[in-house]
Design an enzyme around this catalytic site. Structure first.
Site, PDB file in Angstrom:
ATOM      1  N   ASP A  28     -61.297  -8.548 -18.648  1.00 54.28           N
ATOM      2  CA  ASP A  28     -60.335  -7.439 -18.623  1.00 54.28           C
ATOM      3  C   ASP A  28     -60.759  -6.398 -17.576  1.00 54.28           C
ATOM      4  OD1 ASP A  28     -58.062  -5.943 -20.045  1.00 54.28           O
ATOM      5  OD2 ASP A  28     -59.723  -4.508 -20.144  1.00 54.28           O
ATOM      6  N   GLY A  78     -57.773  -0.573 -32.153  1.00 48.84           N
ATOM      7  CA  GLY A  78     -56.724  -0.917 -31.175  1.00 48.84           C
ATOM      8  C   GLY A  78     -57.173  -0.807 -29.738  1.00 48.84           C
ATOM      9  N   LYS A 121     -58.955  -5.144 -13.892  1.00 45.55           N
ATOM     10  CA  LYS A 121     -58.719  -3.751 -13.491  1.00 45.55           C
ATOM     11  C   LYS A 121     -59.326  -3.461 -12.123  1.00 45.55           C
ATOM     12  CE  LYS A 121     -58.502  -2.219 -18.259  1.00 45.55           C
ATOM     13  NZ  LYS A 121     -59.295  -1.908 -19.443  1.00 45.55           N
ATOM     14  N   LYS A 128     -51.711  -6.704 -17.596  1.00 46.97           N
ATOM     15  CA  LYS A 128     -52.426  -6.771 -16.302  1.00 46.97           C
ATOM     16  C   LYS A 128     -52.353  -8.135 -15.646  1.00 46.97           C
ATOM     17  CE  LYS A 128     -55.490  -3.983 -18.905  1.00 46.97           C
ATOM     18  NZ  LYS A 128     -55.926  -4.392 -20.227  1.00 46.97           N
ATOM     19  N   GLU A 160     -58.338  -6.055 -26.288  1.00 43.50           N
ATOM     20  CA  GLU A 160     -57.219  -6.932 -25.961  1.00 43.50           C
ATOM     21  C   GLU A 160     -56.867  -7.714 -27.223  1.00 43.50           C
ATOM     22  OE1 GLU A 160     -55.597  -7.094 -22.763  1.00 43.50           O
ATOM     23  OE2 GLU A 160     -56.718  -5.241 -23.053  1.00 43.50           O
ATOM     24  N   ALA A 202     -55.598   2.844 -19.251  1.00 46.85           N
ATOM     25  CA  ALA A 202     -54.483   3.206 -20.142  1.00 46.85           C
ATOM     26  C   ALA A 202     -53.668   4.343 -19.525  1.00 46.85           C
ATOM     27  CB  ALA A 202     -55.007   3.535 -21.539  1.00 46.85           C
ATOM     28  N   VAL A 217     -54.767   0.102 -15.643  1.00 43.44           N
ATOM     29  CA  VAL A 217     -56.129   0.604 -15.470  1.00 43.44           C
ATOM     30  C   VAL A 217     -56.283   1.942 -16.185  1.00 43.44           C
ATOM     31  CG1 VAL A 217     -57.922   1.266 -13.811  1.00 43.44           C
ATOM     32  CG2 VAL A 217     -56.251  -0.512 -13.193  1.00 43.44           C
ATOM     33  N   THR A 255     -46.586  -7.156 -23.397  1.00 38.15           N
ATOM     34  CA  THR A 255     -47.318  -8.295 -23.946  1.00 38.15           C
ATOM     35  C   THR A 255     -48.624  -8.457 -23.170  1.00 38.15           C
ATOM     36  OG1 THR A 255     -46.573  -9.995 -22.398  1.00 38.15           O
ATOM     37  CG2 THR A 255     -45.084  -9.443 -24.196  1.00 38.15           C
ATOM     38  N   ILE A 298     -48.954  -1.887 -28.811  1.00 44.78           N
ATOM     39  CA  ILE A 298     -48.404  -0.962 -27.815  1.00 44.78           C
ATOM     40  C   ILE A 298     -46.890  -0.830 -27.960  1.00 44.78           C
ATOM     41  CG2 ILE A 298     -48.263  -0.425 -25.347  1.00 44.78           C
ATOM     42  CD1 ILE A 298     -51.151  -0.593 -26.463  1.00 44.78           C
ATOM     43  N   LEU A 345     -54.516   7.238 -18.470  1.00 48.18           N
ATOM     44  CA  LEU A 345     -55.160   8.116 -17.472  1.00 48.18           C
ATOM     45  C   LEU A 345     -54.528   7.904 -16.098  1.00 48.18           C
ATOM     46  CD1 LEU A 345     -58.967   7.679 -18.300  1.00 48.18           C
ATOM     47  CD2 LEU A 345     -57.443   9.543 -19.021  1.00 48.18           C
TER      48      LEU A 345
HETATM   49  N1  NAD Z   1     -54.791  -1.603 -26.379  1.00 49.04           N
HETATM   50  C1  NAD Z   1     -54.941  -0.872 -25.323  1.00 49.04           C
HETATM   51  O1  NAD Z   1     -55.614   0.146 -25.346  1.00 49.04           O
HETATM   52  C2  NAD Z   1     -54.299  -1.242 -24.032  1.00 49.04           C
HETATM   53  C3  NAD Z   1     -54.449  -0.430 -22.934  1.00 49.04           C
HETATM   54  C4  NAD Z   1     -53.838  -0.785 -21.728  1.00 49.04           C
HETATM   55  C5  NAD Z   1     -53.100  -1.945 -21.661  1.00 49.04           C
HETATM   56  N2  NAD Z   1     -52.946  -2.716 -22.745  1.00 49.04           N
HETATM   57  C6  NAD Z   1     -52.185  -3.929 -22.646  1.00 49.04           C
HETATM   58  O2  NAD Z   1     -51.091  -3.877 -23.545  1.00 49.04           O
HETATM   59  C7  NAD Z   1     -50.624  -5.192 -23.764  1.00 49.04           C
HETATM   60  C8  NAD Z   1     -50.228  -5.347 -25.201  1.00 49.04           C
HETATM   61  O3  NAD Z   1     -51.325  -5.169 -26.021  1.00 49.04           O
HETATM   62  P1  NAD Z   1     -51.141  -5.106 -27.597  1.00 49.04           P
HETATM   63  O4  NAD Z   1     -52.418  -4.641 -28.141  1.00 49.04           O
HETATM   64  O5  NAD Z   1     -49.937  -4.367 -27.940  1.00 49.04           O
HETATM   65  O6  NAD Z   1     -50.930  -6.637 -27.940  1.00 49.04           O
HETATM   66  P2  NAD Z   1     -50.378  -7.265 -29.295  1.00 49.04           P
HETATM   67  O7  NAD Z   1     -50.982  -8.601 -29.405  1.00 49.04           O
HETATM   68  O8  NAD Z   1     -50.516  -6.323 -30.413  1.00 49.04           O
HETATM   69  O9  NAD Z   1     -48.826  -7.425 -29.006  1.00 49.04           O
HETATM   70  C9  NAD Z   1     -48.317  -8.329 -28.085  1.00 49.04           C
HETATM   71  C10 NAD Z   1     -46.834  -8.513 -28.362  1.00 49.04           C
HETATM   72  O10 NAD Z   1     -46.305  -9.325 -27.344  1.00 49.04           O
HETATM   73  C11 NAD Z   1     -45.460 -10.294 -27.901  1.00 49.04           C
HETATM   74  N3  NAD Z   1     -45.432 -11.446 -27.003  1.00 49.04           N
HETATM   75  C12 NAD Z   1     -46.453 -12.172 -26.533  1.00 49.04           C
HETATM   76  N4  NAD Z   1     -46.000 -13.145 -25.719  1.00 49.04           N
HETATM   77  C13 NAD Z   1     -44.684 -13.015 -25.677  1.00 49.04           C
HETATM   78  C14 NAD Z   1     -43.636 -13.716 -25.024  1.00 49.04           C
HETATM   79  N5  NAD Z   1     -43.895 -14.745 -24.229  1.00 49.04           N
HETATM   80  N6  NAD Z   1     -42.377 -13.306 -25.229  1.00 49.04           N
HETATM   81  C15 NAD Z   1     -42.107 -12.261 -26.023  1.00 49.04           C
HETATM   82  N7  NAD Z   1     -43.039 -11.560 -26.647  1.00 49.04           N
HETATM   83  C16 NAD Z   1     -44.306 -11.935 -26.486  1.00 49.04           C
HETATM   84  C17 NAD Z   1     -46.064 -10.594 -29.249  1.00 49.04           C
HETATM   85  O11 NAD Z   1     -45.079 -11.125 -30.116  1.00 49.04           O
HETATM   86  C18 NAD Z   1     -46.493  -9.189 -29.671  1.00 49.04           C
HETATM   87  O12 NAD Z   1     -45.388  -8.532 -30.247  1.00 49.04           O
HETATM   88  C19 NAD Z   1     -51.740  -6.099 -23.252  1.00 49.04           C
HETATM   89  O13 NAD Z   1     -51.330  -6.661 -22.021  1.00 49.04           O
HETATM   90  C20 NAD Z   1     -52.889  -5.176 -23.015  1.00 49.04           C
HETATM   91  O14 NAD Z   1     -53.700  -5.562 -21.965  1.00 49.04           O
HETATM   92  C21 NAD Z   1     -53.542  -2.391 -23.925  1.00 49.04           C
HETATM   93  N1  HSE Z   2     -58.756  -3.664 -23.917  1.00 48.70           N
HETATM   94  C1  HSE Z   2     -58.668  -2.706 -22.894  1.00 48.70           C
HETATM   95  C2  HSE Z   2     -57.518  -1.790 -23.134  1.00 48.70           C
HETATM   96  C3  HSE Z   2     -57.217  -0.936 -21.944  1.00 48.70           C
HETATM   97  O1  HSE Z   2     -56.663  -1.677 -20.920  1.00 48.70           O
HETATM   98  C4  HSE Z   2     -59.954  -1.934 -22.869  1.00 48.70           C
HETATM   99  O2  HSE Z   2     -60.704  -2.014 -23.815  1.00 48.70           O
HETATM  100  O3  HSE Z   2     -60.229  -1.247 -21.903  1.00 48.70           O
HETATM  101 NA    NA Z   3     -53.877   4.506 -16.004  1.00 49.80          NA
END
Ligand code: NAD
Ligand code: HSE
Ligand code: NA
Length: 816
Positions: free
Chosen positions: A678, A664, A682, A579, A667, A611, A609, A555, A475, A613
């Site tokens: 997860d 992607g 939400k 979250k 989680e 993404a 919740v 993160t 992200i 949307l």
């Molecule tokens: N993938 C999705 O569709 C989606 C949708 C909604 C929300 N999210 C949320 O987005 C967040 C990130 O997801 P992602 O797929 O990018 O994860 P990822 O694992 O690819 O990246 C996480 C990043 O956070 C950094 N990190 C972790 N702990 C840390 C700390 N203590 N200090 C500094 N940096 C730290 C890591 O180095 C990494 O760069 C999650 O909380 C996830 O729930 C993801």
């Molecule tokens: N891992 C989460 C990303 C969105 O928060 C999902 O699959 O719904």
């Molecule tokens: Na949303």
């Protein structure tokens, strides 16, 4: 005719003098100007140091040589050899006289103000004589004028007062006698009735220009300096400060009074009295229009003209019953201070008359206190007055402009900008003229305050958000890409600038108050970043104290959550897709919201919740407009949605989960999706936002996984269990297909109860038709009771999530 005055930098080098002469030559095409000159830059300071050294019996020779060399270098470079001699000779005479004076000071170990004025006068005399001679190469009519003989003053050496009547006669006579010449006049210096040299004090050369302009009824007085006129704020503090085309005399005085060093207000008075416009021009950008200061300014659309500031100030508080209803108390206080030449920058008095606060330069504070203690000894002894208190390390910020007059909302805007940025206001003063509102704040907050206030008033300009981003994964990376691509559009169409002032992942962190480039952030972080340290990251963010600051948590970690509270308390907004914060204890969730509200900052988590949307936003707006949620039914796991939409025909379960991760959707730890955690987070966040104070254990979760998969202790282990349990999933698939149904993992909130269950639904169910990583949510409310409000679309994936984070960021601080 015009009077042109050139300051120290404009006469500071051969190159600059050439530029100056080209400006004069151009002006000469219209009519012969009077040119007033300062000493070469640095020379007045050197002369002061030399005089003081001489008084202490110390060496001044080195400085004298330096001054000589400075002038001689100009002469050599701008005059042909044949023409140099007379100038050298005259300057050498000046330097000999100067040396004699310094020798006398050394002998006597005494430096009177009178002698000091005499010594300082050589700065202007040398520069003017030299420049007049250089000019005479270009136009024969150039004439050196020792202006000290024409401006008559009292004997207040160091800051003499002009005898205007006599001076005007002398200047006019001289001007008439020399008609047709271009006069090069020494600035700053004058003389008393006995013919002794005096000086005009701070801004003295500007004053000379104003006196000449006023005596000769000049059409304009041009002050040539090294900046593009007066600006909306100190450009060293506010990068977006811009030049003001026009100011009234009053505005110019108010702006200059607090800090804008371009012109010293009292020097304007002679021009002001005769309504002669003053133009501030830049020698190094002569075509730039500069700033016009005049009496009949056009109506301006700017709400204020500028923000001025003084970075070091102390305030003194006086409290006590001795002041109440006592006419003359403040009279005694302030005449005492003025007698002792203590300049009072600002005064406020509470209407109860119980206290008076005034601001002075820190260097004057000690003396002011001593004076007060002496003057009010009786009142202090009788406890009618408390001991005066000093507060240091403060600053003054003032907004200035005639448009403020009778315009409601100006102070509101000022205090809103300060409040939103967590800046405490110690004292406030507004002149009844309404041209100026001044506030006293902590000196450490000044830069942030001036920038925030500048943003708040000059809304035609770009608002700047300073963001500190944690997480550079899926992200985080995508967000930087989107920001980079969108920056030009934002600044062109939304008056918004987003600066990334800090980035950290688990390994490295990097900062820049100017904003990091998003072209090469990754290599920059890897090569120049320091070792990551979350507490250090947050501390640095606070210490940088940037305006409109946002902490962005991208993160999935728990540790950042511990810092949210303190971040809000530092008046910094938080945007997060993580979250974990909102789904831990209810008390913490509530505290985040309350604290953000208390400190006037935003807490946005739309991507918690569905993404990108608009789910959180929709729910918030329903609640705020007074609707009541009766039921929420939703599919909120993008990962499981994708799996059930693609786990068909020959597709294997394990392979489909892998695909979801590669796309992607999952989680960072895919077990969080498959075990329902997860989804639970939400539903919990939605329930809380809908007004139910639930905890995680209140959510009932139906498992879609067999026991062995749930118990896997690592992701690798988990995947191998998925493979081993293929038959279990195949069975689910076949049963659903046989009934012409699809698998759906559905959450439901009703009457404060939340459950998530695995269901097989047929084509009559509204959730039957879904594809990809779609989420769907239906809100049944008091107002949407016959047919629910439905939001549907991709609910996972880096692009849509980063876009949601992006939208939250740009909503920070917007009033919508
Ligand atoms: N993938 C999705 O569709 C989606 C949708 C909604 C929300 N999210 C949320 O987005 C967040 C990130 O997801 P992602 O797929 O990018 O994860 P990822 O694992 O690819 O990246 C996480 C990043 O956070 C950094 N990190 C972790 N702990 C840390 C700390 N203590 N200090 C500094 N940096 C730290 C890591 O180095 C990494 O760069 C999650 O909380 C996830 O729930 C993801
Ligand atoms: N891992 C989460 C990303 C969105 O928060 C999902 O699959 O719904
Ligand atoms: Na949303």
């Amino acid at each position: 005719m015009k009077v042109l005055k050139f300051g120290g930098t404009s006469v500071g080098s051969a190159e600059n003098i050439k530029t100056l002469l080209s400006i004069v030559a151009k002006e000469k095409l219209q009519s012969n100007p009077v040119v007033v000159l300062s000493a070469m830059s640095g020379v007045t300071n050197l002369l002061t140091d030399m005089a003081e050294s001489a008084e202490r019996g110390e060496d001044y020779d080195t400085s004298l040589k330096e001054i000589e060399a400075k002038h001689f270098a100009v002469i050599r470079s701008l005059l042909p050899a044949a023409a140099q001699n007379p100038v050298f000779t005259r300057l050498k005479i000046f330097f000999n006289e100067l040396e004699d004076l310094l020798q006398a000071v050394t002998n006597l170990r005494e430096l009177s103000l009178q002698t000091k004025d005499q010594i300082l006068s050589y700065g202007e005399r040398c520069s003017s004589f030299m420049i007049a001679h250089i000019a005479s190469q270009q136009f024969e009519e150039a004439l050196y004028v020792n202006g000290s003989e024409l401006i008559k003053t009292d004997s207040n050496f160091g800051q003499a007062r002009v005898d205007t009547e006599l001076t005007e006669i002398l200047i006019n006579d001289f001007y008439q006698a020399n008609k047709g010449k271009v006069l090069f006049v020494t600035g700053f210096i004058a003389s008393n009735a006995a013919g002794r040299v005096t000086t005009l004090g701070r801004g003295g050369s500007d004053y000379t220009a104003a006196v000449w302009g006023s005596a000769l009824n000049a059409e304009e007085i041009e002050i040539w300096t090294d900046v593009n006129g007066m600006m909306t704020a100190d450009p060293r503090i506010v990068k977006k400060a811009f030049s003001l085309p026009e100011l009234s005399y009053t505005e110019a005085m108010e702006l200059s009074y607090f800090g804008a060093k371009v012109i010293y207000p009292p020097t304007m008075i002679p021009a002001f009295m005769k309504k002669i416009p003053i133009v501030i021009k830049n020698t190094f950008e002569p075509d730039f229009a500069g700033t016009y200061i005049k009496s009949d300014v056009k109506a301006s659309r700017l709400p204020i003209k500028g923000i001025s500031s003084i970075d070091h100030i102390s305030i003194i508080n006086l409290t006590g019953s001795g002041m109440v209803g006592k006419a003359g108390f403040s009279g005694r206080l302030f005449s005492l201070l003025s007698r002792e030449q203590i300049n009072v920058v600002l005064i406020t008095q509470s209407s109860s008359e119980h206290s008076i606060t005034f601001a002075v330069k820190p260097t004057d504070a000690g003396q002011a206190i001593a004076l007060i203690k002496k003057e009010f000894e009786l009142e202090l002894d009788a406890n009618k007055l408390a001991l005066p208190e000093v507060e240091n390390n403060l600053a003054v910020l003032a907004i200035v402009g005639e448009n403020m007059k009778r315009t409601p909302g100006m102070s509101g805007r000022l205090f809103n900008a300060l409040g939103r940025n967590g800046i405490n206001v110690r004292a406030i003063a507004q002149g009844s003229s309404e041209y100026n509102i001044s506030v006293i704040i902590s000196a450490a907050d000044l830069s942030k305050a001036v920038n925030a206030v500048h943003d708040a008033f000059f809304t035609d300009l770009k608002r700047t958000l300073n963001i500190f981003c944690l997480g550079t994964g899926n992200i985080g990376k995508t967000l930087f890409k989107q920001l980079r691509e969108q920056m030009p559009f934002l600044s062109a169409n939304n008056d918004l600038q987003v600066k990334v002032a800090g980035i950290s992942n688990t390994r490295k962190m990097i900062f820049s108050a100017e904003g990091l480039s998003l072209e090469d952030w990754e290599s920059n972080l890897n090569t120049n970043g320091e070792q990551a340290d979350l507490a250090g990251f947050v501390e640095r963010m606070k210490a940088l104290n940037l305006p409109n600051c946002v902490f962005v948590d991208n993160t999935a970690a728990e540790t950042p959550i511990e810092f949210y509270q303190g971040i809000f308390e530092s008046s910094i907004s938080v945007v997060t897709c993580n979250k974990k914060g909102n789904s831990a204890d209810f008390a913490q969730y509530k505290s985040f919201k309350d604290t953000a509200r208390k400190f006037g900052v935003d807490f946005y988590y739309e991507t918690n919740v569905g993404a990108g949307l608009p789910i959180i936003r929709t729910l918030r707006e329903l609640m705020m407009s007074g609707d009541k949620v009766a039921c929420i039914e939703a599919i909120l796991s993008g990962t499981i949605s994708y799996i059930f939409n693609n786990f068909k025909g020959d597709a294997g379960f394990y392979e489909t989960v892998k695909e979801a991760q590669e796309l992607g959707y999952t989680e960072p730890d895919p077990r969080d999706d498959l075990n329902g955690k997860d989804f639970m987070r939400k539903m919990l966040i939605l329930a809380r936002d809908a007004g139910y104070p639930l905890e995680a254990i209140d959510v009932k979760i139906d498992n879609i996984l067999p026991e062995a998969c749930l118990n896997a202790t690592s992701v690798e282990d988990f995947y191998s269990e998925l493979q081993k349990n293929a038959a279990y999933f195949e069975d689910l698939k076949t049963r659903a297909a046989n009934d012409k149904k699809v698998l759906r993992y559905i959450g439901k909130l009703e009457n404060g109860n939340v459950e998530i269950s695995l269901q097989m639904v047929d084509d009559s169910h509204p959730f039957y038709m879904l594809s990809g990583s779609d989420n769907i949510i239906s809100f049944t409310t008091d107002r949407y009771h016959a047919r629910p409000l439905v939001v549907k679309g991709p609910g996972a994936g880096a692009e849509v999530t980063a876009a949601g984070v992006f939208a939250d960021i740009i909503n920070v601080g917007s009033l919508s």
